[in-house]
Design an enzyme around this catalytic site. Structure first.
Site, PDB file in Angstrom:
ATOM      1  N   GLU A 177       0.827  -1.218   0.000  1.00 20.87           N
ATOM      2  CA  GLU A 177       0.000   0.000   0.000  1.00 20.87           C
ATOM      3  C   GLU A 177       0.860   1.266   0.000  1.00 20.87           C
ATOM      4  OE1 GLU A 177      -3.028  -0.074   3.043  1.00 20.87           O
ATOM      5  OE2 GLU A 177      -4.083  -1.718   2.076  1.00 20.87           O
ATOM      6  N   GLU A 248      -6.600  -7.820  -0.636  1.00 23.58           N
ATOM      7  CA  GLU A 248      -7.163  -7.702   0.711  1.00 23.58           C
ATOM      8  C   GLU A 248      -8.621  -7.297   0.628  1.00 23.58           C
ATOM      9  OE1 GLU A 248      -5.268  -5.325   3.664  1.00 23.58           O
ATOM     10  OE2 GLU A 248      -3.273  -6.033   3.151  1.00 23.58           O
TER      11      GLU A 248
END
Ligand code: NAG
Ligand code: NAG
Ligand code: NAG
Ligand code: NAG
Ligand code: NAG
Ligand code: NAG
Ligand code: NAG
Ligand code: NAG
Length: 699
Positions: A177, A248
């Site tokens: 991320e 995710e």
């Protein structure tokens, strides 16, 4: 029967051949074939080796193909150059168990992982490397990141764990991320992304790399989606030659002390997964499929010891219904049409204002459809290929033949299965508890001294949550009640004046600092000021983690002859950690080094108290938990293993503790004579603790 078994076994064993894993615009390509893959995150560090086989088996039974895990740098290299891959940290053992059960693995090396894990997985020593700037185009950082990544990759290769070698790993992740923080690094961000991608690809693993939430991931690294609803939010891969992967999909959310559990329904998860697949998605990972336990001090700031208990497999590894069963049915329904989904031509068209059909067709007669209703209030009747379908609010029906509905995401057939707790042992006899009060250090005995308030992380190097700040103040009495005022960037503070407890206060998740204020009584003349600053985990996210500080910022006493007296630049002495920690009195051997006292009503509800007792393991194999509802805040050890921090006195907005039950893995237990030690920071009553077993009915 036997032959069927062998045939199944052969298919399982021959599942991974060797040969590189590649991809095209539709999916990953394994053994020459496109695949729709369901994956679930299970972190080896958050359970115990004896739990792994059953967790993985339940994941497989739930229709998963892949187990995804991060690699946790700070547990593997706690001291620079000293590696640990034993016990809960046996990464290879975990991957081999996945392989033995015929599943694939996705290895997210990071090495920055966030993951609500202390310091986002970075070892604390990394911040002391001269000139280092984490996650940036910075030479020192790149050297250490490359060194660790290479070490892990070579380790995996040596054990033949990549699918290209016949092993289970089909996918790997570099960074994590990064897009969230990239702007903070200005011109040092983009070159770092390119460097990280090149460095990873240069490892020659024979399996693809992903960067999650990195829409500019350089070729051939695949950008993937993380989020609750990637079916709605993902703009897609950044090249037509890359597949649409979701690394995710949150099954719940992590919980912080003071926060309520985040309950995400089975229906809502199923809707978002079905929509993602309907929109060409071919890989979905549940974060978490099993959350587990943040043992020891591994949780990041304010994160509870229990991790994603609301996942399809709960903290104890038990199947959570209806989530587990509903998703299993969803996986089966999608897999029925997987050939058509992977090779057919996708099309989509409107069935109404908020209703849509996603259709995949191959040869005549081969047709799979997803009929979606994104109206969250009303059900809808739609006509599809001349037949009429009723779609419940916010739901997707799956038609593996474009005719019959075999699954609707909002129709849950499984029943909720409550967990039941059975108390197996009360610790309600005072004489079974011994106690030891940790001491307040004397200024003269402190080894570090400074005329200012120092940063807690820099001093403790995170060997302990605790740092004592000791000073003294010469008081001239006035008519005014003196008030102690402390500003801190740590998480909890306990104040003592002349060895007497004055009070404590804490901050909360997302607050960078807080203030403690309390009236105090002072002697005329010298007064000892002892402040215990407590960290509840290092931060795990954000840019420039290497610059984060904790601990006291300002100390003043108001109501003195000068009005307000600033003690910030007084002479302060420092002690890292507690005496009990230094002597390891939570171990069998260490516990003999101090004089324990017998416990009575007067020794409960006191700050800085250690308590110990012994107990026998409950018979059977139901999971074991400690109900610490009568305690305040601290840490608990079983036979020297920390089962984590506990914090019961921090209540949610509804007035209940965020976590009262603390998992005691059977892996830590002997049949009898188990040593239980608690360090209670603020005050609690150990005589109301119980040891319970947990079970569910009707799975
Ligand atoms: C498989 O991947 C390895 C490492 O990236 C590479 O060296 C090799 O050429 C690839 N093999 C094939 C057949 O593509
Ligand atoms: C799915 O793939 C097809 C063919 O590549 C493309 O036309 C379509 O736009 C894709 N759908 C989505 C939602 O990306
Ligand atoms: C088909 O899907 C694409 C991509 O999601 C979307 O932009 C388009 O509006 C859809 N078409 C119809 C007719 O619903
Ligand atoms: C739907 O019904 C119409 C009218 O009865 C017919 O002409 C058409 O072929 C049918 N379409 C399908 C896909 O069955
Ligand atoms: C301790 O708990 C047990 C089980 O609940 C109960 O039978 C017993 O009376 C309790 N003893 C004391 C001293 O409270
Ligand atoms: C950390 O401590 C060292 C010496 O103990 C000091 O030189 C350094 O400036 C400190 N760094 C920070 C960020 O406080
Ligand atoms: C303050 O601490 C010193 C030891 O550092 C001790 O000798 C002294 O008695 C203490 N004073 C008070 C008022 O408690
Ligand atoms: C990136 C992203 O979508 N994050 C979301 C994850 O889920 C939480 C809780 O629903 C959201 O607050 C985040 O924005």
């Amino acid at each position: 029967m036997v032959w069927v078994f062998f045939w199944v076994l052969l298919v399982v064993i021959s599942g991974v051949h060797g040969g590189n894993v590649t991809y095209d615009g539709r999916s990953l390509i394994i053994d020459g074939g496109r695949k729709i893959l369901f994956s679930g995150s299970i972190h080896y560090t958050r359970s115990t080796p004896e739990m792994w086989p059953s967790l993985i088996a339940k994941a497989k039974q739930g229709g998963l193909d892949v187990i995804q895990t991060y690699v946790f740098w700070n547990v593997h290299e706690p001291v620079q150059g000293e590696y640990n891959f034993r016990g809960r940290y046996d990464l290879v053992g975990f991957l081999k168990e996945i392989e033995a059960q015929g599943m694939y693995a996705c290895l997210r090396i990071g090495p920055f992982i966030e993951s609500e894990w202390s310091y986002g997985g970075f070892p604390i020593w990394l911040r002391d490397i001269p000139g280092i700037v984490f996650r940036s185009d910075n030479e020192p950082f790149k050297i250490y990141m490359q060194k660790f990544t290479t070490m892990i990759v070579n380790f995996m290769k040596a054990e033949s764990l990549y699918a290209s070698q016949g092993g289970p790993i089909i996918l790997s992740q570099i960074e994590n991320e990064y897009k969230n923080v990239e702007p903070a690094f200005h011109s040092k961000g983009p070159p770092y992304v390119r460097w990280a991608a090149n460095m990873a690809v240069g490892q020659q693993t024979g399996v693809p790399w992903v960067m999650c939430k990195q829409d500019d991931a350089p070729d051939p690294v695949i950008n993937t989606c993380n989020g609750l609803n990637c079916g709605e939010t993902f703009a897609g891969p950044n090249s037509r030659t890359k597949p649409s992967l979701w690394t995710e999909n949150w099954t719940s959310q992590y919980q912080v002390y003071g926060g309520e559990p985040y309950l995400r329904s089975a229906e809502d998860i199923a809707f978002s997964v079905a929509l993602f697949v309907a929109k060409n998605g071919s890989f979905v990972n549940y974060y978490m499929y099993h959350g587990g336990t943040n043992f020891g001090r591994s949780a990041s700031s304010y994160v509870t010891t229990s991790y994603y208990d609301q996942a399809p497999l709960d903290e104890y590894g038990m199947i959570r219904q209806p989530k587990w069963g509903h998703l299993k049915e969803l996986h089966a329904a999608i897999k029925l049409g997987s050939e058509t989904l992977l090779w057919g031509a996708p099309s989509n068209f409107s069935l109404g204002q908020l209703q849509e059909a996603h259709v995949f067709r191959r040869q005549p007669g081969e047709c799979v459809a997803f009929l979606s209703n994104s109206d969250s209030r009303n059900s809808a009747t739609v006509t599809f290929l001349n037949l009429s379908y009723e779609l419940p609010p916010r739901s997707i029906s799956i038609l593996p033949d474009c005719k019959s509905v075999i699954f609707n995401t909002a129709k849950v057939s499984r029943k909720y299965t409550p967990r039941s707790m059975m108390s197996r042992q009360m610790f309600n006899l005072s004489e079974r508890w011994l106690n030891f009060m940790d001491g307040i250090p004397k200024f003269g005995k402190t080894t570090i001294k400074a005329n200012t308030l120092l940063d807690q992380i820099n001093i403790t190097k995170d060997v302990s949550d605790y740092l004592w700040y000791i000073s003294s103040y010469n008081h001239t009495p006035t008519d005014v009640q003196p008030i102690l005022h402390v500003e801190t960037r740590a998480h909890v503070i306990l104040a003592f004046i002349n060895n007497k407890f004055v009070g404590s206060a804490h901050g909360s998740h997302g607050l960078p600092s807080f203030t403690f204020e309390s009236p105090i009584s002072l002697n005329a003349g010298e007064n000892n000021i002892s402040l215990l600053s407590v960290s509840v985990g290092l931060p795990d996210s954000g840019a420039y983690l290497e610059r984060r500080v904790l601990g006291l910022r300002e100390v003043t006493i108001q109501g003195t002859t000068h009005g307000s007296q600033d003690l910030t630049h007084y002479s302060w002495g420092y002690q890292v950690g507690l005496l009990g920690e230094e002597l390891q009195i939570y171990t069998d051997q260490g516990s003999r080094l101090v004089e324990w006292k017998s416990t009575d009503a007067g020794s409960t509800h006191q700050p800085l108290m250690w308590y110990k007792t012994t107990f026998d393991a409950p018979l059977g194999d139901d999971p074991v938990t400690l109900n610490l509802g009568s305690m305040g805040k601290g840490e608990a050890w079983i036979n020297g293993h920390s089962i984590g921090r506990y914090w019961v006195s921090f209540h949610t907005a509804k007035g209940t503790p965020s976590q009262t039950l603390y998992h005691v893995p059977r892996y830590f237990l002997a049949p009898s004579g188990n040593l239980l030690v608690l360090f209670e920071e603020i005050g609690g009553d150990p005589r109301q603790i119980s040891l319970d077993t947990i079970s569910t009915t009707g799975v």
